[in-house]
Design a protein around this motif. Structure first.
Motif, PDB file in Angstrom:
ATOM      1  N   SER A  97      -0.712 -14.435  -4.720  1.00  0.00           N
ATOM      2  CA  SER A  97      -0.722 -13.477  -3.822  1.00  0.00           C
ATOM      3  C   SER A  97      -1.125 -12.218  -4.511  1.00  0.00           C
ATOM      4  N   GLU A 134       6.136  -9.388   2.089  1.00  0.00           N
ATOM      5  CA  GLU A 134       4.952  -9.629   1.183  1.00  0.00           C
ATOM      6  C   GLU A 134       3.756 -10.110   2.139  1.00  0.00           C
ATOM      7  N   THR A 175      -4.428  -9.973  -3.839  1.00  0.00           N
ATOM      8  CA  THR A 175      -4.372  -8.783  -3.520  1.00  0.00           C
ATOM      9  C   THR A 175      -4.977  -7.721  -4.435  1.00  0.00           C
ATOM     10  N   ALA A 215      -1.644  -5.887   0.528  1.00  0.00           N
ATOM     11  CA  ALA A 215      -3.155  -5.342   0.797  1.00  0.00           C
ATOM     12  C   ALA A 215      -3.607  -4.642  -0.363  1.00  0.00           C
ATOM     13  N   TYR A 216      -4.886  -4.556  -0.595  1.00  0.00           N
ATOM     14  CA  TYR A 216      -5.590  -3.861  -1.610  1.00  0.00           C
ATOM     15  C   TYR A 216      -5.723  -2.385  -1.473  1.00  0.00           C
ATOM     16  N   THR A 217      -5.351  -1.630  -2.423  1.00  0.00           N
ATOM     17  CA  THR A 217      -5.500  -0.231  -2.376  1.00  0.00           C
ATOM     18  C   THR A 217      -6.048   0.163  -3.904  1.00  0.00           C
ATOM     19  N   GLU A 236       3.205  -9.833   5.401  1.00  0.00           N
ATOM     20  CA  GLU A 236       2.712  -8.775   6.209  1.00  0.00           C
ATOM     21  C   GLU A 236       2.535  -7.472   5.690  1.00  0.00           C
ATOM     22  N   HIS A 237       2.574  -7.239   4.442  1.00  0.00           N
ATOM     23  CA  HIS A 237       2.091  -5.832   3.773  1.00  0.00           C
ATOM     24  C   HIS A 237       1.264  -5.952   2.704  1.00  0.00           C
ATOM     25  N   ARG A 285      -7.331  -8.320  -6.376  1.00  0.00           N
ATOM     26  CA  ARG A 285      -8.681  -8.649  -6.646  1.00  0.00           C
ATOM     27  C   ARG A 285      -9.194  -8.935  -8.006  1.00  0.00           C
ATOM     28  N   PRO A 339       0.879  -1.280   0.055  1.00  0.00           N
ATOM     29  CA  PRO A 339      -0.061  -0.006   0.205  1.00  0.00           C
ATOM     30  C   PRO A 339       0.782   1.090  -0.091  1.00  0.00           C
TER      31      PRO A 339
END
Length: 334
Positions: A219, A175, A223, A180-182, A177-178, A225, A50
């Motif tokens: 992954s 990866e 992430t 995520a979708y934005t 840990e971080h 989507r 993100p």
């Protein structure tokens, strides 16, 4: 020239002292297409973080000017690899890259992660996925690691991993840990995939898009989507890349180097380019930085500031367009 002459040359070189030359051979003779794909995926992965994808989305550079940003990135990284870090175009490219990065508040952790993708993804593409016409040796992997450790040092990155295994573990942990979708990361991803499709004839654009999606790991698909590619497309893409590797293995070695300048997909500079004038030129640097890697004594020697090269590296705006930010001064501020 025989098929494995370049490999043999690499193994006569020192993995650390000669890492630039080894990278030149790997990227321009042995695996030019593969290295381009692997590094493309390396950069693409960063959009799923993100803090990186969001920043790129906000600048609109990778969505509104996707072709130019693709070209600038390839040319700057390729110039450093082609010319090394000595005075000249390679050092100019390093300076230009640092100017751009210093205009944003980028964390050291993000820098380390991006650097790890450059180290790890070529090894995974060629060795772990089996897409190389031969596998990289431990000696070559060490040279790749040393090259990017040196680049990271010149970028002012702290706590750089020392071994390939440490880079690999850093990438995987970061990866997990971080990722995520934005909305910004997804927008940059969409624009990048749209650009990739234009590299193929229009009649196969749809297939090219499906192929591109099929080589992304789960992954990334999750992430961003995206709808997961079918197992049939996964198998097709994997088989095609493995078959290509078998064909390339039987081809003659590439005696003439293939550099980024020769890539037909780079279209923004049909009349040529000046590395000092490409990239972005933000209005200023909003943050203070505590190191000036381009003017650092470890790079140019203890008396670098007294020499012409050192003085230029530390603070000159020579060659930069009017209004462009100059390189950081000795105290590390833009």
């Amino acid at each position: 020239m025989k098929r494995f002459d370049f490999r043999d040359e690499i193994h006569r070189l020192d993995a650390e002292a000669d890492c630039v030359r080894i990278m030149q051979i790997l990227n321009s003779h042995e695996f030019p297409w593969d290295m381009g794909r692997a590094l493309g995926i390396a950069l693409y992965r960063t959009y799923a973080v993100p803090s990186i994808g969001g920043l790129l989305g906000r600048t609109d550079e990778f969505t509104g000017s996707t072709q130019k940003r693709y070209d600038d990135t390839a040319l700057i990284l390729g110039s450093m690899m082609r010319h090394g870090f000595e005075p000249g175009q390679g050092r100019d490219s390093l300076r230009r890259m640092n100017q751009m990065h210093r205009s944003y508040d980028i964390s050291n952790d993000d820098y380390r992660y991006v650097l790890s993708t450059f180290v790890v993804m070529p090894v995974r593409w060629l060795n772990d996925y089996g897409y190389g016409w031969r596998t990289l040796s431990e000696h070559e992997i060490a040279a790749i690691t040393h090259y990017y450790r040196r680049l990271g040092k010149y970028m002012g990155i702290k706590d750089i991993p020392e071994t390939y295994e440490q880079f690999r573990d850093l990438l995987d942990a970061y990866e997990r840990e971080h990722f995520a979708y934005t909305e910004g990361g997804r927008a940059v991803s969409d624009s990048t995939l749209d650009l990739m499709v234009t590299f193929y004839p229009p009649r196969v654009a749809g297939l090219a898009r499906k192929f591109s999606m099929a080589i992304l790991d789960e992954s990334l698909i999750e992430t961003f989507r995206y709808e997961p590619p079918s197992r049939a497309w996964r198998r097709t893409a994997d088989t095609a890349l493995r078959l290509r590797a078998k064909v390339v293995r039987r081809m003659k070695p590439r005696e003439e180097p293939l550099w980024a300048d020769n890539n037909p997909n780079i279209r923004s500079y049909p009349e040529g380019y000046d590395v000092n004038r490409i990239g972005t030129f933000p209005a200023g640097c909003p943050v203070a930085h505590d190191v000036d890697p381009v003017g650092h004594a470890d790079l140019y020697g203890g008396d670098a500031g007294a020499s012409g090269d050192g003085a230029e590296a530390a603070g000159s705006s020579k060659g930069a367009p009017d209004g462009a930010p100059v390189e950081a001064s000795a105290d590390g501020r833009a």
